[in-house]
Scaffold this motif. Structure first.
Motif, mmCIF file in Angstrom:
data_model
loop_
_atom_site.group_PDB
_atom_site.id
_atom_site.type_symbol
_atom_site.label_atom_id
_atom_site.label_comp_id
_atom_site.label_asym_id
_atom_site.label_seq_id
_atom_site.Cartn_x
_atom_site.Cartn_y
_atom_site.Cartn_z
ATOM 1 N N ALA A 1 0.836 -1.214 0.000
ATOM 2 C CA ALA A 1 0.000 0.000 0.000
ATOM 3 C C ALA A 1 0.864 1.255 0.000
ATOM 4 N N MET A 2 1.860 1.267 0.856
ATOM 5 C CA MET A 2 2.705 2.468 0.968
ATOM 6 C C MET A 2 3.501 2.698 -0.318
ATOM 7 N N ASN A 3 3.927 1.582 -0.962
ATOM 8 C CA ASN A 3 4.716 1.700 -2.190
ATOM 9 C C ASN A 3 3.880 2.237 -3.346
ATOM 10 N N THR A 4 2.640 1.779 -3.450
ATOM 11 C CA THR A 4 1.810 2.209 -4.582
ATOM 12 C C THR A 4 1.104 3.531 -4.329
ATOM 13 N N MET A 5 0.849 3.853 -3.043
ATOM 14 C CA MET A 5 0.111 5.094 -2.757
ATOM 15 C C MET A 5 1.026 6.254 -2.391
ATOM 16 N N PHE A 6 2.130 5.931 -1.734
ATOM 17 C CA PHE A 6 3.029 7.008 -1.274
ATOM 18 C C PHE A 6 4.437 6.892 -1.868
ATOM 19 N N PHE A 7 4.646 5.859 -2.684
ATOM 20 C CA PHE A 7 5.924 5.639 -3.378
ATOM 21 C C PHE A 7 7.086 5.482 -2.396
ATOM 22 N N THR A 8 6.781 5.028 -1.194
ATOM 23 C CA THR A 8 7.847 4.816 -0.213
ATOM 24 C C THR A 8 8.304 3.357 -0.289
ATOM 25 N N ASP A 9 9.434 3.083 0.327
ATOM 26 C CA ASP A 9 9.941 1.715 0.418
ATOM 27 C C ASP A 9 10.179 1.130 -0.985
ATOM 28 N N LYS A 10 10.544 -0.155 -1.011
ATOM 29 C CA LYS A 10 10.787 -0.830 -2.306
ATOM 30 C C LYS A 10 9.547 -1.638 -2.679
ATOM 31 N N PRO A 11 9.375 -1.907 -3.979
ATOM 32 C CA PRO A 11 8.277 -2.802 -4.354
ATOM 33 C C PRO A 11 8.514 -4.197 -3.761
ATOM 34 N N LEU A 12 7.426 -4.942 -3.598
ATOM 35 C CA LEU A 12 7.562 -6.296 -3.030
ATOM 36 C C LEU A 12 8.262 -7.251 -3.993
ATOM 37 N N GLY A 13 8.121 -6.962 -5.276
ATOM 38 C CA GLY A 13 8.690 -7.824 -6.315
ATOM 39 C C GLY A 13 7.891 -7.582 -7.583
ATOM 40 N N THR A 14 7.738 -8.563 -8.409
ATOM 41 C CA THR A 14 6.981 -8.347 -9.648
ATOM 42 C C THR A 14 5.949 -9.448 -9.868
ATOM 43 N N ILE A 15 4.959 -9.078 -10.657
ATOM 44 C CA ILE A 15 3.973 -10.071 -11.113
ATOM 45 C C ILE A 15 3.824 -9.896 -12.610
ATOM 46 N N SER A 16 3.246 -10.864 -13.234
ATOM 47 C CA SER A 16 3.130 -10.840 -14.693
ATOM 48 C C SER A 16 2.104 -9.810 -15.144
ATOM 49 N N TYR A 17 2.385 -9.186 -16.284
ATOM 50 C CA TYR A 17 1.463 -8.199 -16.865
ATOM 51 C C TYR A 17 0.179 -8.884 -17.347
ATOM 52 N N GLU A 18 0.244 -10.211 -17.487
ATOM 53 C CA GLU A 18 -0.942 -10.970 -17.931
ATOM 54 C C GLU A 18 -2.122 -10.746 -16.995
ATOM 55 N N TYR A 19 -1.821 -10.533 -15.736
ATOM 56 C CA TYR A 19 -2.900 -10.266 -14.766
ATOM 57 C C TYR A 19 -3.682 -9.020 -15.158
ATOM 58 N N VAL A 20 -2.955 -8.023 -15.669
ATOM 59 C CA VAL A 20 -3.609 -6.779 -16.091
ATOM 60 C C VAL A 20 -4.557 -7.072 -17.247
ATOM 61 N N GLU A 21 -4.069 -7.855 -18.192
ATOM 62 C CA GLU A 21 -4.898 -8.186 -19.372
ATOM 63 C C GLU A 21 -6.132 -8.972 -18.962
ATOM 64 N N ASN A 22 -5.946 -9.922 -18.040
ATOM 65 C CA ASN A 22 -7.085 -10.708 -17.565
ATOM 66 C C ASN A 22 -8.115 -9.837 -16.857
ATOM 67 N N LEU A 23 -7.608 -8.926 -16.002
ATOM 68 C CA LEU A 23 -8.515 -8.050 -15.236
ATOM 69 C C LEU A 23 -9.275 -7.115 -16.179
ATOM 70 N N ARG A 24 -8.600 -6.646 -17.224
ATOM 71 C CA ARG A 24 -9.258 -5.730 -18.170
ATOM 72 C C ARG A 24 -10.383 -6.429 -18.911
ATOM 73 N N ALA A 25 -10.242 -7.725 -19.065
ATOM 74 C CA ALA A 25 -11.272 -8.484 -19.768
ATOM 75 C C ALA A 25 -12.433 -8.840 -18.831
ATOM 76 N N ASP A 26 -12.241 -8.574 -17.570
ATOM 77 C CA ASP A 26 -13.241 -8.943 -16.562
ATOM 78 C C ASP A 26 -14.340 -7.890 -16.512
ATOM 79 N N MET A 27 -15.585 -8.294 -16.702
ATOM 80 C CA MET A 27 -16.719 -7.371 -16.759
ATOM 81 C C MET A 27 -17.051 -6.754 -15.395
ATOM 82 N N ARG A 28 -16.526 -7.342 -14.328
ATOM 83 C CA ARG A 28 -16.829 -6.839 -12.973
ATOM 84 C C ARG A 28 -15.961 -5.617 -12.617
ATOM 85 N N ILE A 29 -15.061 -5.304 -13.517
ATOM 86 C CA ILE A 29 -14.064 -4.279 -13.160
ATOM 87 C C ILE A 29 -14.184 -3.014 -14.006
#
Lengths: 213, 392
Positions: free
Chosen positions: B65-93
């Motif tokens: 939360a702090m990394n994405t909202m306040f840009f503090t600390d380091k990111p936790l790591g990485t996840i695949s961009y595929e998640y973004v594509e899947n979420l964009r295809a999701d009608m609930r979002i």
């Protein structure tokens, strides 16, 4: 004219001084002589309104002093009385002229300062700090501050007490000269200076010393 | 009287300078403690959580939360961009925004995202990034490094200074955000594709395996999600939360937890402020009383020559008023200087200190300091006026 009647002053150490009635006439100079503790300075302080008597009255030019409030006494003192203290009561870090101009706080006209300093022979010290002056010069500054406002009455509490005889005598001569036409009451221990005054009062006779209460 | 007051103060200049310094130090501490605690609190509260879900790699929810909202600390790591594509295809979002971080410019973090991430934030100059290698600067970054539109930034690898320089792929400044006194002022924003492209170059042998982990193509650090309804939110959160490699958080909930901690810290700071203030009142009162005690002889002298107590009162109130006023003004100036000097340090925690921000209570503290530097004078001179001039 200054007239004291049935004056009595009590002190915290449970002693008291009772004064015989006295009259000081206008334009005359008086020397108060007497042993330490006989009430010379106390009388001056009561006339000046610095101390209040326990009983009796002090009348100055028809005005009853004991009925005045402290504020009225302060106003009377700043306007009518020039008081010269034994320990000068000057601010050492300030210049001679600033020590005189302190009277301006009460809107006293000090425009005659240069003239008075000149008559006392210390005009050249005008802008010097008091702490850099000799004892005789300091006493002259104290005299200058007392007379610059042209008071009707000049009270001097042992004005030569901190000076040697030669300087003290010179100071008294100047004081007498500068006080001509005014009422001067000076306290001193030195009988040799009595010749310069119109009248000498032995305070031991006036009060009989202190008594226990 | 003013002239005499100044002359009388001038003969005690060393003592008065020491008094002023004492008051300035204690008053500055009080002002600074209060101002910083308020600005830190405001800084947290002003960052509203628009997105209801943040998805990132498994780890600390506060860090995500702090990394994405306040840009503090380091990111936790990485996840695949595929998640973004899947979420964009999701009608609930409703909205899906990728978020990545891994490079910096002279210590200023570079966030790879999409323009929608900066929706609602006005530009003071230029336009939003659109093409690859275009970037938008936070106002503090532009100011600090003297950057303007058209300037090119050679970024470096990693979030700390001194990383490998991406000289072949400089970023071009196309916009500068308006100052908001939030963590957005300290960051450089660019497209996710820019971050990927920056790392798509030779010399990969220069990077360690660990450094390299989060920067491969198609990798991002987090995804910010806005669902269409509360039911959809629950469903999406449960669904993605079931994936053990992911961490799914509600930023509002995490922020609330953080704020509760901040609130507790604020309460501690407030208590400290009150203690400091009481100490200041005591110290300043003692200093003023000692000053008056030193002046007793002088006051006695003035009384004996016939200066009335009202004039003496006015003189010392004026003198101590001047000391109080000078001290208060200097304390305020010193507190602002400290805010400027501390700004950079606090910025690293995601909070931007605004040195021009004045809280009403600060004015009250200054008025109190001024008052307590004068009141003992009145008490002291009133006490003296009850005695005759010979007593002192």
């Amino acid at each position: 004219m200054i007239k004291t009647t049935n004056l009595s002053k009590h002190f915290q150490n449970e002693t008291a001084i009772d004064y015989r009635d006295l009259v000081f006439e206008d334009g005359k100079s008086y020397m108060l002589l007497g042993a330490s503790g006989c009430g010379k300075s106390t009388l001056l302080n009561m006339i000046a309104g610095i101390l209040s008597p326990e009983s009796g009255s002090i009348e100055i030019n028809g005005e009853e002093m004991s009925s005045k409030s402290q504020k009225e006494k302060d106003k009377f003192r700043i306007n009518k009385i020039g008081y010269i203290f034994q320990d000068f009561k000057l601010i050492p870090e300030m210049t001679v002229i600033d020590n005189i101009n302190i009277l301006k706080l009460e809107r006293v006209d000090t425009s005659a300062a240069d003239e008075v300093l000149d008559s006392l022979g210390i005009l050249d010290k005008k802008n010097k700090k008091v702490k850099h002056l000799s004892g005789g010069e300091r006493q002259r500054v104290a005299i200058a501050r007392a007379i610059v406002k042209k008071p009707d009455i000049i009270l001097a509490d042992e004005p030569t007490g901190n000076l040697n005889f030669a300087i003290g005598e010179a100071v008294i001569k100047q004081l007498i000269e500068i006080s001509k036409g005014k009422t001067l009451i000076a306290v001193t221990h030195d009988e040799r200076l009595g010749k310069y005054f119109d009248c000498t009062i032995d305070m031991n006779e006036v009060t009989g010393g202190r008594r226990d209460v | 009287m003013f002239k005499f007051a100044i002359k009388n103060m001038a003969i005690k200049k060393v003592k008065i300078v020491l008094i002023v310094i004492s008051i300035v130090i204690s008053a500055c501490v009080a002002l600074l403690a209060y101002n910083i605690s308020e600005q830190v609190d405001d800084g947290f509260k002003s960052t509203a959580a628009y997105y209801d879900i943040i998805i990132g790699p498994a780890g600390s929810s506060t860090q995500l939360a702090m990394n994405t909202m306040f840009f503090t600390d380091k990111p936790l790591g990485t996840i695949s961009y595929e998640y973004v594509e899947n979420l964009r295809a999701d009608m609930r979002i409703n909205a899906v925004v990728p978020f990545t971080m891994g490079d910096s410019y002279n210590g200023a973090k570079i966030v790879g995202t999409e323009p929608v991430f900066l929706e609602g934030r006005a530009l003071s100059d230029g336009e939003m990034f659109d093409e690859r290698f275009e970037c938008v600067l936070g106002s503090a970054v532009a100011k600090k490094y003297g950057l303007s539109l058209g300037d090119e930034l050679v970024t470096s690898h990693g979030l700390a200074e001194g990383g490998h320089a991406h000289e072949q792929n400089p970023l071009r400044v196309v916009g500068i955000l308006k100052q908001t006194n939030t963590s957005y002022d300290n960051v450089i924003f660019t497209a996710v594709e820019t971050v990927w492209a920056t790392h798509d170059h030779g010399g990969e042998e220069e990077h360690t395996q660990e450094e390299h982990e989060h920067e491969e193509h198609g990798e991002i650090c987090a995804i910010l999600v806005k669902t269409k309804s509360f039911n959809h939110y629950n469903a999406v959160k449960t669904e993605y939360g079931a994936d053990a490699s992911l961490l799914v958080i509600n930023p509002s909930e995490v922020l609330r937890e953080v704020l509760e901690n901040v609130d507790m810290s604020s309460k501690i700071v407030y208590i400290l402020c009150i203690i400091i203030l009481i100490m200041n009142i005591f110290i300043i009162s003692v200093i003023t009383l000692l000053n008056m005690y030193d002046s007793k002889k002088e006051i006695s002298l003035m009384r004996l020559i016939g200066i009335g107590m009202s004039k003496i009162n006015m003189l010392y109130i004026l003198q101590n008023g001047i000391i109080g006023l000078i001290s208060t003004v200097l304390a305020f100036a010193a507190s602002r200087l400290c805010l400027i000097l501390m700004g950079e340090f606090v910025a690293s925690m995601g909070i931007v200190l605004n040195s021009s921000k004045i809280y009403p209570l600060e004015l009250a503290i200054m008025a109190l300091i001024f008052t307590i530097s004068v009141i003992p004078t009145v008490v002291c001179t009133l006490n003296m006026s009850r005695k005759d001039g010979l007593s002192d």
